[in-house]
Motif scaffolding. Structure first.
Motif, PDB file in Angstrom:
ATOM      1  N   LEU A   1       0.834  -1.192   0.000  1.00 24.48           N
ATOM      2  CA  LEU A   1       0.000   0.000   0.000  1.00 24.48           C
ATOM      3  C   LEU A   1       0.873   1.248   0.000  1.00 24.48           C
ATOM      4  N   ALA A   2       0.448   2.243  -0.754  1.00 28.52           N
ATOM      5  CA  ALA A   2       1.049   3.572  -0.678  1.00 28.52           C
ATOM      6  C   ALA A   2      -0.088   4.562  -0.491  1.00 28.52           C
ATOM      7  N   VAL A   3      -0.076   5.269   0.638  1.00 27.17           N
ATOM      8  CA  VAL A   3      -1.144   6.230   0.963  1.00 27.17           C
ATOM      9  C   VAL A   3      -0.505   7.493   1.543  1.00 27.17           C
ATOM     10  N   PRO A   4      -1.136   8.658   1.370  1.00 28.35           N
ATOM     11  CA  PRO A   4      -0.610   9.867   2.005  1.00 28.35           C
ATOM     12  C   PRO A   4      -0.512   9.683   3.520  1.00 28.35           C
ATOM     13  N   ASP A   5       0.572  10.194   4.096  1.00 26.85           N
ATOM     14  CA  ASP A   5       0.819  10.058   5.528  1.00 26.85           C
ATOM     15  C   ASP A   5       0.183  11.231   6.268  1.00 26.85           C
ATOM     16  N   ALA A   6      -0.999  10.993   6.850  1.00 24.03           N
ATOM     17  CA  ALA A   6      -1.753  12.076   7.503  1.00 24.03           C
ATOM     18  C   ALA A   6      -1.005  12.663   8.689  1.00 24.03           C
ATOM     19  N   GLU A   7      -0.112  11.902   9.286  1.00 23.50           N
ATOM     20  CA  GLU A   7       0.623  12.396  10.450  1.00 23.50           C
ATOM     21  C   GLU A   7       1.513  13.578  10.089  1.00 23.50           C
ATOM     22  N   THR A   8       1.886  13.697   8.808  1.00 17.34           N
ATOM     23  CA  THR A   8       2.808  14.758   8.389  1.00 17.34           C
ATOM     24  C   THR A   8       2.099  15.981   7.811  1.00 17.34           C
ATOM     25  N   PHE A   9       0.770  15.923   7.677  1.00 22.12           N
ATOM     26  CA  PHE A   9       0.061  16.992   6.977  1.00 22.12           C
ATOM     27  C   PHE A   9       0.301  18.365   7.591  1.00 22.12           C
ATOM     28  N   GLY A  10       0.289  18.447   8.912  1.00 24.43           N
ATOM     29  CA  GLY A  10       0.342  19.744   9.572  1.00 24.43           C
ATOM     30  C   GLY A  10       1.731  20.225   9.923  1.00 24.43           C
ATOM     31  N   GLN A  11       2.766  19.620   9.356  1.00 21.46           N
ATOM     32  CA  GLN A  11       4.129  19.958   9.770  1.00 21.46           C
ATOM     33  C   GLN A  11       4.652  21.233   9.121  1.00 21.46           C
ATOM     34  N   THR A  12       4.318  21.459   7.847  1.00 19.38           N
ATOM     35  CA  THR A  12       4.811  22.635   7.131  1.00 19.38           C
ATOM     36  C   THR A  12       3.682  23.225   6.286  1.00 19.38           C
ATOM     37  N   PRO A  13       3.741  24.531   5.994  1.00 22.98           N
ATOM     38  CA  PRO A  13       2.713  25.127   5.133  1.00 22.98           C
ATOM     39  C   PRO A  13       2.701  24.453   3.758  1.00 22.98           C
ATOM     40  N   PRO A  14       1.553  24.083   3.244  1.00 23.20           N
ATOM     41  CA  PRO A  14       1.498  23.413   1.949  1.00 23.20           C
ATOM     42  C   PRO A  14       1.738  24.404   0.808  1.00 23.20           C
ATOM     43  N   ALA A  15       2.360  23.921  -0.269  1.00 21.04           N
ATOM     44  CA  ALA A  15       2.545  24.774  -1.452  1.00 21.04           C
ATOM     45  C   ALA A  15       1.196  25.133  -2.051  1.00 21.04           C
TER      46      ALA A  15
ATOM     47  N   ALA B   1      -5.886  13.435  13.978  1.00 26.79           N
ATOM     48  CA  ALA B   1      -6.832  14.543  14.126  1.00 26.79           C
ATOM     49  C   ALA B   1      -6.110  15.871  14.339  1.00 26.79           C
ATOM     50  N   GLY B   2      -5.112  15.872  15.218  1.00 30.55           N
ATOM     51  CA  GLY B   2      -4.360  17.099  15.461  1.00 30.55           C
ATOM     52  C   GLY B   2      -3.598  17.558  14.236  1.00 30.55           C
ATOM     53  N   SER B   3      -3.050  16.603  13.491  1.00 34.75           N
ATOM     54  CA  SER B   3      -2.319  16.939  12.274  1.00 34.75           C
ATOM     55  C   SER B   3      -3.245  17.564  11.239  1.00 34.75           C
ATOM     56  N   LEU B   4      -4.448  17.007  11.099  1.00 32.84           N
ATOM     57  CA  LEU B   4      -5.403  17.552  10.137  1.00 32.84           C
ATOM     58  C   LEU B   4      -5.851  18.958  10.539  1.00 32.84           C
ATOM     59  N   LEU B   5      -6.059  19.183  11.824  1.00 31.24           N
ATOM     60  CA  LEU B   5      -6.449  20.519  12.283  1.00 31.24           C
ATOM     61  C   LEU B   5      -5.353  21.548  11.986  1.00 31.24           C
ATOM     62  N   ARG B   6      -4.109  21.168  12.227  1.00 31.18           N
ATOM     63  CA  ARG B   6      -3.002  22.079  11.909  1.00 31.18           C
ATOM     64  C   ARG B   6      -2.919  22.328  10.405  1.00 31.18           C
ATOM     65  N   TYR B   7      -3.188  21.285   9.634  1.00 29.86           N
ATOM     66  CA  TYR B   7      -3.140  21.409   8.177  1.00 29.86           C
ATOM     67  C   TYR B   7      -4.209  22.388   7.679  1.00 29.86           C
ATOM     68  N   VAL B   8      -5.399  22.322   8.272  1.00 24.40           N
ATOM     69  CA  VAL B   8      -6.459  23.261   7.911  1.00 24.40           C
ATOM     70  C   VAL B   8      -6.014  24.699   8.204  1.00 24.40           C
ATOM     71  N   GLU B   9      -5.425  24.905   9.365  1.00 25.25           N
ATOM     72  CA  GLU B   9      -4.966  26.245   9.742  1.00 25.25           C
ATOM     73  C   GLU B   9      -3.895  26.745   8.778  1.00 25.25           C
ATOM     74  N   LEU B  10      -2.931  25.892   8.451  1.00 23.83           N
ATOM     75  CA  LEU B  10      -1.853  26.283   7.536  1.00 23.83           C
ATOM     76  C   LEU B  10      -2.393  26.550   6.136  1.00 23.83           C
ATOM     77  N   SER B  11      -3.337  25.732   5.702  1.00 23.64           N
ATOM     78  CA  SER B  11      -3.915  25.920   4.361  1.00 23.64           C
ATOM     79  C   SER B  11      -4.668  27.245   4.281  1.00 23.64           C
ATOM     80  N   ARG B  12      -5.373  27.598   5.353  1.00 26.51           N
ATOM     81  CA  ARG B  12      -6.084  28.879   5.365  1.00 26.51           C
ATOM     82  C   ARG B  12      -5.111  30.052   5.296  1.00 26.51           C
ATOM     83  N   GLU B  13      -3.961  29.897   5.963  1.00 25.58           N
ATOM     84  CA  GLU B  13      -2.944  30.946   5.888  1.00 25.58           C
ATOM     85  C   GLU B  13      -2.422  31.106   4.465  1.00 25.58           C
TER      86      GLU B  13
END
Length: 355
Positions: A153-167, A234-246
């Motif tokens: 299996l190859a799937v996106p790693d949700a644990e890393t979503f909120g680590q850096t601002p997404p491009a 869950a925490g990673s996704l919440l951080r990712y939402v915040e970074l994406s909004r920024e």
């Protein structure tokens, strides 16, 4: 959403599996005969991972589910494996795989696929995050495996979503992504479906600038392990939402300026990013004269009543402002505009605003 008991993260209020299957059968936006180098590296990394951790004889039967145009399965062909089969819901993608590589590809969904064969390896690259009915689909996949067979299996790693601002804001929330796996939740799902872990790693890829979990499991008759609570997704996704909004903030401001100015705008790119920006910002209210995309499978279709055209449409709109709705190919598109089309108008991107 995230489960209060086990922490598994997923999208709610989605179509059922039959509607999703129909979407993938008709999907043509991912078709490409020329494989970008970045995607080629990803497929190569996936293959080397399997080769390093799975003991497979050259006569092993291998099934690739969601095989697309056959780019991943072709690595096994080139390595000398003889019994290869792909399963792909899109007839157009299956046809391209047969034409490019001579692979045997069945145009089918997991639910509709029927065979008496049993496989030593079943692979799903970028597939499991799209499946609504995980329990039913994994039961069917388990039945396709020989005893002690491998599941890759190859799937996106949700644990890393909120680590850096997404491009690209909300890129990981692709329109068709349903399941958001961490290594823990992937273990939980696979253990309850009759698999034991061989190895799981998180690997960065530079094409999408994200991390994937590369996971190898083996079919087993051992009892399932107790569930481990996923306390990170869950925490990673919440951080990712915040970074994406920024990241989205300046784009929203730019879209408002384009609407207010009334200047003629061309959008280059007709993918999910464009759809998201047309919905989530004022970009859809701008004076959009054309939408341009090099993917011929998209040309002739429409977004917000604007027909998608090939780059030849640029000649009719010299001097207009071009908004590049792509992060992966932004630099390449900018160079094409300047060098091939001598573009004199403004060129806007998500990364740096304007030229």
């Amino acid at each position: 959403m995230a489960c209060r008991d086990c922490g598994f993260a997923y999208a709610s209020d989605i179509p059922d599996q039959s509607a999703l299957d129909q979407f993938y059968q008709n999907a043509e936006h991912h078709l490409h005969t020329e494989l970008p180098p970045g995607l080629a590296r990803i497929h190569g990394n996936f293959f080397r991972f399997v080769q390093a951790h799975a003991r497979l004889a050259s006569d092993a039967r291998i099934l690739d589910i969601g095989s697309g145009m056959g780019h991943f399965l072709a690595h096994f062909q080139q390595a000398g494996f003889r019994h290869l089969l792909g399963m792909e819901p899109s007839p157009a993608a299956a046809k391209l795989a047969r034409e490019m590589y001579g692979l045997e590809i069945k145009s089918a969904t997991v639910d509709a696929f029927v065979t008496d064969a049993r496989f030593q390896l079943v692979s799903l690259c970028g597939v499991l995050e799209h499946i609504a009915d995980l329990r039913n689909s994994l039961a069917k996949i388990t039945a396709l495996l020989a005893d002690d067979g491998y599941l890759f299996l190859a799937v996106p790693d949700a644990e890393t979503f909120g680590q850096t601002p997404p491009a690209e804001p909300f890129l990981e929330f692709a329109l068709e992504h349903i399941n958001f796996f961490s290594a823990t939740s992937l273990d939980n799902v696979l253990s309850t479906c009759g698999f034991e872990k061989v190895t799981v790693i998180s690997q960065h890829n530079d094409f999408y600038d994200n991390h994937y979990l590369l996971a190898l499991y083996r079919k087993t008759t051992k009892a399932a392990q107790p569930l481990t609570v996923d306390d990170v997704a869950a925490g990673s996704l919440l951080r990712y939402v915040e970074l994406s909004r920024e990241v989205l903030g300046p784009v929203e401001t730019l879209a408002e300026q384009l609407e207010a100015s009334g200047e003629p705008v061309l959008i280059w790119g007709a993918g999910s990013l464009t759809s998201r920006l047309l919905c989530d910002t004022r970009l859809g209210k701008a004076n959009i004269r054309a939408i341009v995309d090099r993917n011929r499978n998209l040309q002739g279709k429409a977004l917000l009543g604007v027909t998608i055209s090939g780059p030849e449409a640029l000649a009719k709109h010299q001097g207009a402002t071009v908004f590049i709705a792509s992060t992966t190919y932004a630099a390449e598109i900018r160079d094409t505009l300047i060098q091939q089309h001598g573009w004199q108008g403004r060129i806007l991107t998500l990364a740096n605003g304007a030229r």
